[in-house]
Design a protein around this motif. Structure first.
Motif, PDB file in Angstrom:
ATOM      1  N   LEU A  56       2.289  -8.153  -6.228  1.00 56.20           N
ATOM      2  CA  LEU A  56       3.627  -8.331  -5.640  1.00 56.20           C
ATOM      3  C   LEU A  56       4.592  -7.230  -6.106  1.00 56.20           C
ATOM      4  O   LEU A  56       5.232  -6.569  -5.285  1.00 56.20           O
ATOM      5  CB  LEU A  56       4.157  -9.728  -6.041  1.00 56.20           C
ATOM      6  CG  LEU A  56       5.636  -9.991  -5.789  1.00 56.20           C
ATOM      7  CD1 LEU A  56       5.942  -9.956  -4.290  1.00 56.20           C
ATOM      8  CD2 LEU A  56       6.041 -11.350  -6.374  1.00 56.20           C
ATOM      9  N   CYS A 108       8.111 -12.440   5.503  1.00 54.49           N
ATOM     10  CA  CYS A 108       8.376 -12.422   4.058  1.00 54.49           C
ATOM     11  C   CYS A 108       9.881 -12.253   3.790  1.00 54.49           C
ATOM     12  O   CYS A 108      10.523 -11.351   4.334  1.00 54.49           O
ATOM     13  CB  CYS A 108       7.606 -11.262   3.417  1.00 54.49           C
ATOM     14  SG  CYS A 108       8.041 -11.031   1.685  1.00 54.49           S
ATOM     15  N   CYS A 127       2.676 -13.084  -0.732  1.00 50.72           N
ATOM     16  CA  CYS A 127       2.194 -11.708  -0.917  1.00 50.72           C
ATOM     17  C   CYS A 127       0.724 -11.744  -1.351  1.00 50.72           C
ATOM     18  O   CYS A 127       0.362 -11.380  -2.458  1.00 50.72           O
ATOM     19  CB  CYS A 127       3.054 -10.979  -1.951  1.00 50.72           C
ATOM     20  SG  CYS A 127       2.788  -9.198  -1.877  1.00 50.72           S
ATOM     21  N   ASN A 130      11.039  -8.676   2.670  1.00 46.68           N
ATOM     22  CA  ASN A 130      10.574  -7.489   3.401  1.00 46.68           C
ATOM     23  C   ASN A 130      11.627  -6.386   3.535  1.00 46.68           C
ATOM     24  O   ASN A 130      11.293  -5.217   3.598  1.00 46.68           O
ATOM     25  CB  ASN A 130       9.942  -7.867   4.752  1.00 46.68           C
ATOM     26  CG  ASN A 130      10.901  -8.532   5.695  1.00 46.68           C
ATOM     27  OD1 ASN A 130      12.103  -8.559   5.435  1.00 46.68           O
ATOM     28  ND2 ASN A 130      10.379  -9.096   6.771  1.00 46.68           N
ATOM     29  N   VAL A 143       1.032  -1.446   2.524  1.00 44.93           N
ATOM     30  CA  VAL A 143       0.660  -2.788   2.048  1.00 44.93           C
ATOM     31  C   VAL A 143      -0.850  -2.900   1.811  1.00 44.93           C
ATOM     32  O   VAL A 143      -1.302  -3.512   0.845  1.00 44.93           O
ATOM     33  CB  VAL A 143       1.138  -3.856   3.055  1.00 44.93           C
ATOM     34  CG1 VAL A 143       0.645  -5.240   2.653  1.00 44.93           C
ATOM     35  CG2 VAL A 143       2.659  -3.847   3.138  1.00 44.93           C
ATOM     36  N   PRO A 179      -0.942  -9.693   4.141  1.00 39.33           N
ATOM     37  CA  PRO A 179       0.090 -10.744   4.085  1.00 39.33           C
ATOM     38  C   PRO A 179       0.932 -10.708   5.365  1.00 39.33           C
ATOM     39  O   PRO A 179       0.955  -9.697   6.069  1.00 39.33           O
ATOM     40  CB  PRO A 179       0.927 -10.332   2.870  1.00 39.33           C
ATOM     41  CG  PRO A 179       0.700  -8.876   2.703  1.00 39.33           C
ATOM     42  CD  PRO A 179      -0.661  -8.568   3.245  1.00 39.33           C
ATOM     43  N   CYS A 222       3.914 -10.000   6.415  1.00 43.22           N
ATOM     44  CA  CYS A 222       5.129  -9.329   5.927  1.00 43.22           C
ATOM     45  C   CYS A 222       6.338  -9.586   6.827  1.00 43.22           C
ATOM     46  O   CYS A 222       7.483  -9.565   6.365  1.00 43.22           O
ATOM     47  CB  CYS A 222       4.884  -7.827   5.811  1.00 43.22           C
ATOM     48  SG  CYS A 222       3.644  -7.410   4.576  1.00 43.22           S
ATOM     49  N   ARG A 239       3.788  -3.712  -4.899  1.00 43.63           N
ATOM     50  CA  ARG A 239       4.127  -3.513  -3.477  1.00 43.63           C
ATOM     51  C   ARG A 239       5.644  -3.399  -3.278  1.00 43.63           C
ATOM     52  O   ARG A 239       6.126  -2.490  -2.594  1.00 43.63           O
ATOM     53  CB  ARG A 239       3.586  -4.689  -2.651  1.00 43.63           C
ATOM     54  CG  ARG A 239       2.088  -4.589  -2.375  1.00 43.63           C
ATOM     55  CD  ARG A 239       1.603  -5.868  -1.724  1.00 43.63           C
ATOM     56  NE  ARG A 239       0.228  -5.761  -1.241  1.00 43.63           N
ATOM     57  CZ  ARG A 239      -0.463  -6.807  -0.780  1.00 43.63           C
ATOM     58  NH1 ARG A 239       0.084  -8.012  -0.750  1.00 43.63           N
ATOM     59  NH2 ARG A 239      -1.697  -6.647  -0.345  1.00 43.63           N
ATOM     60  N   ILE A 240       6.379  -4.328  -3.881  1.00 45.70           N
ATOM     61  CA  ILE A 240       7.842  -4.306  -3.752  1.00 45.70           C
ATOM     62  C   ILE A 240       8.394  -2.946  -4.179  1.00 45.70           C
ATOM     63  O   ILE A 240       9.242  -2.356  -3.513  1.00 45.70           O
ATOM     64  CB  ILE A 240       8.476  -5.418  -4.642  1.00 45.70           C
ATOM     65  CG1 ILE A 240       8.182  -6.800  -4.087  1.00 45.70           C
ATOM     66  CG2 ILE A 240       9.957  -5.181  -4.854  1.00 45.70           C
ATOM     67  CD1 ILE A 240       9.116  -7.273  -3.012  1.00 45.70           C
ATOM     68  N   CYS A 267      11.120  -4.308   0.480  1.00 41.42           N
ATOM     69  CA  CYS A 267       9.756  -4.005   0.040  1.00 41.42           C
ATOM     70  C   CYS A 267       9.323  -2.575   0.415  1.00 41.42           C
ATOM     71  O   CYS A 267       9.162  -2.255   1.592  1.00 41.42           O
ATOM     72  CB  CYS A 267       8.791  -5.023   0.635  1.00 41.42           C
ATOM     73  SG  CYS A 267       7.090  -4.710   0.163  1.00 41.42           S
TER      74      CYS A 267
HETATM   75  S1  SF4 Z   1       6.814  -7.563   2.615  1.00 40.57           S
HETATM   76 FE1  SF4 Z   1       4.637  -7.933   2.546  1.00 40.57          FE
HETATM   77  S2  SF4 Z   1       3.904  -6.634   0.884  1.00 40.57           S
HETATM   78 FE2  SF4 Z   1       6.119  -6.786   0.668  1.00 40.57          FE
HETATM   79  S3  SF4 Z   1       6.425  -8.478  -0.748  1.00 40.57           S
HETATM   80 FE3  SF4 Z   1       6.519  -9.315   1.287  1.00 40.57          FE
HETATM   81  S4  SF4 Z   1       4.439 -10.000   1.720  1.00 40.57           S
HETATM   82 FE4  SF4 Z   1       4.341  -8.620  -0.034  1.00 40.57          FE
END
Ligand code: SF4
Length: 359
Positions: A143, A201, A191, A204, A215, A196, A198, A146-147, A207
């Protein structure tokens, strides 16, 4: 994304999406510890029945400490990574003997317990005592990398430390138990590895991996562990009274303390020769009981984290009853063999391929 934004978004999401699990909202360190050890490298669906079983068999740390190794290994049978069960048992004894059955209430004291690393100490410390230490496992590494768009390998000390400091700063701004629970739930539900969702999310807009279409490639790992392939040949030797022979694994190797049939390991996919089998049988039986021919029953495979086990199972049917068995081999009534703890590959053989109505 800064750490304040991260904790705020995380807790907002969590207030609407908490997972309901049997060990949630627990402040009993024994139950928290048990659930965390069981869930290491194990899916929630697989681990939940084990959690309940352990609490019935060993309702508190004293009961676990007082159990025999065989009882603990039997309760753990099928869950894999058996060093967890051995450590669990030894740690329970340590807590009873050195801490009068009471878990330490500080992070450093928890870390001194056998088998308790930073992740488990943080889980127990935050859920039982609201200590502000973050749970950083593979889900959290994925997580945060990626963030923050971390494209360097996450299996290096430097990057792991960077991720830890980020999450540690974030947890200080919250109630630690809720933050850690939210972190675990978000990593498991949103995540996730692979693809995922996204678009849905709540992070996002912040991110980096999402905005840079990274990703799928984050987290990046430099080291790929090559699995070792091992070849085991198991001999299920039965006499006319329905007895068979097993032995406990005692070496510092996979499946320590579990039981198995007499075994020959080869370095390649080959069949042990007559001399090898005679040599094995001589370690177990008096010379006058040798002579029966092994019949191959089935070939099974088990994949572990760092190894692939190929096991050939052979049956040897003697036309007499066993005489004296040499130590450390044990003679067991086939009807009672399931009282012993075996690796999954042998349980599978016993359940499906033993060819004996006694199993
Ligand atoms: S946007 Fe996608 S990669 Fe980024 S935190 Fe959310 S789920 Fe994870």
């Amino acid at each position: 994304m800064n750490t304040g934004q991260f904790s705020q978004r995380l807790l907002e999401w969590w207030s609407e999406n908490k997972r309901s699990l049997p060990w949630k909202n627990q402040t009993d360190p024994y139950k928290i510890w048990l659930s965390e050890i069981i869930l290491q490298q194990t899916r929630v669906e697989q681990g939940t029945p084990y959690y309940h079983r352990f609490l019935i068999l060993f309702p508190d740390v004293k009961a676990l400490a007082d159990a025999t190794t065989d009882q603990v290994m039997k309760a753990w049978q099928g869950l894999g990574y058996y060093s967890r069960a051995r450590n669990l048992h030894q740690t329970a004894k340590q807590i009873v003997e050195l801490h009068h059955s009471v878990f330490p209430q500080d992070y450093d004291g928890l870390l001194k317990l056998k088998g308790i690393g930073p992740y488990t100490a943080a889980a127990i410390g935050s859920f039982a005592y609201e200590l502000p230490y973050p749970v950083v496992d593979g889900n959290v590494i994925r997580l945060v990398s990626r963030i923050n768009g971390i494209t360097r390998p996450v299996d290096t000390k430097e990057v792991l430390n960077e991720i830890y400091l980020f999450v540690q700063d974030a947890i200080r701004q919250t109630k630690p138990s809720e933050f850690n629970q939210a972190l675990m739930d978000f990593g498991a539900l949103v995540c996730i590895p692979g693809k995922p969702d996204c678009i849905k999310c709540p992070m996002n807009d912040y991110c980096s991996a999402y905005h840079q279409s990274l990703v799928q490639t984050i987290p990046y790992k430099s080291k790929r562990v090559q699995k070792v392939i091992r070849y085991f040949h198991y001999y299920d030797i039965q006499d006319t009274s329905g007895n068979t022979i097993i032995i406990q694994r005692t070496e510092n190797d996979i499946w320590k303390n579990l039981y198995e049939f007499p075994m020959i390991e080869t370095t390649a996919e080959t069949t042990p020769g007559r001399d090898d089998i005679t040599g094995l049988l001589l370690k177990i039986l008096p010379e006058n009981e040798l002579g029966a021919t092994p019949v191959k029953v089935v070939k099974l495979k088990q994949i572990l984290t760092h190894r692939i086990i190929h096991a050939d199972f052979y049956k040897i049917s003697l036309n007499c009853t066993f005489g004296e068995i040499k130590q450390p081999y044990c003679l067991v009534d086939s009807q009672k063999v399931s009282n012993f703890a075996f690796p999954k590959i042998i349980t599978s053989y016993l359940e499906n391929n033993s060819g004996s109505k006694n199993y």
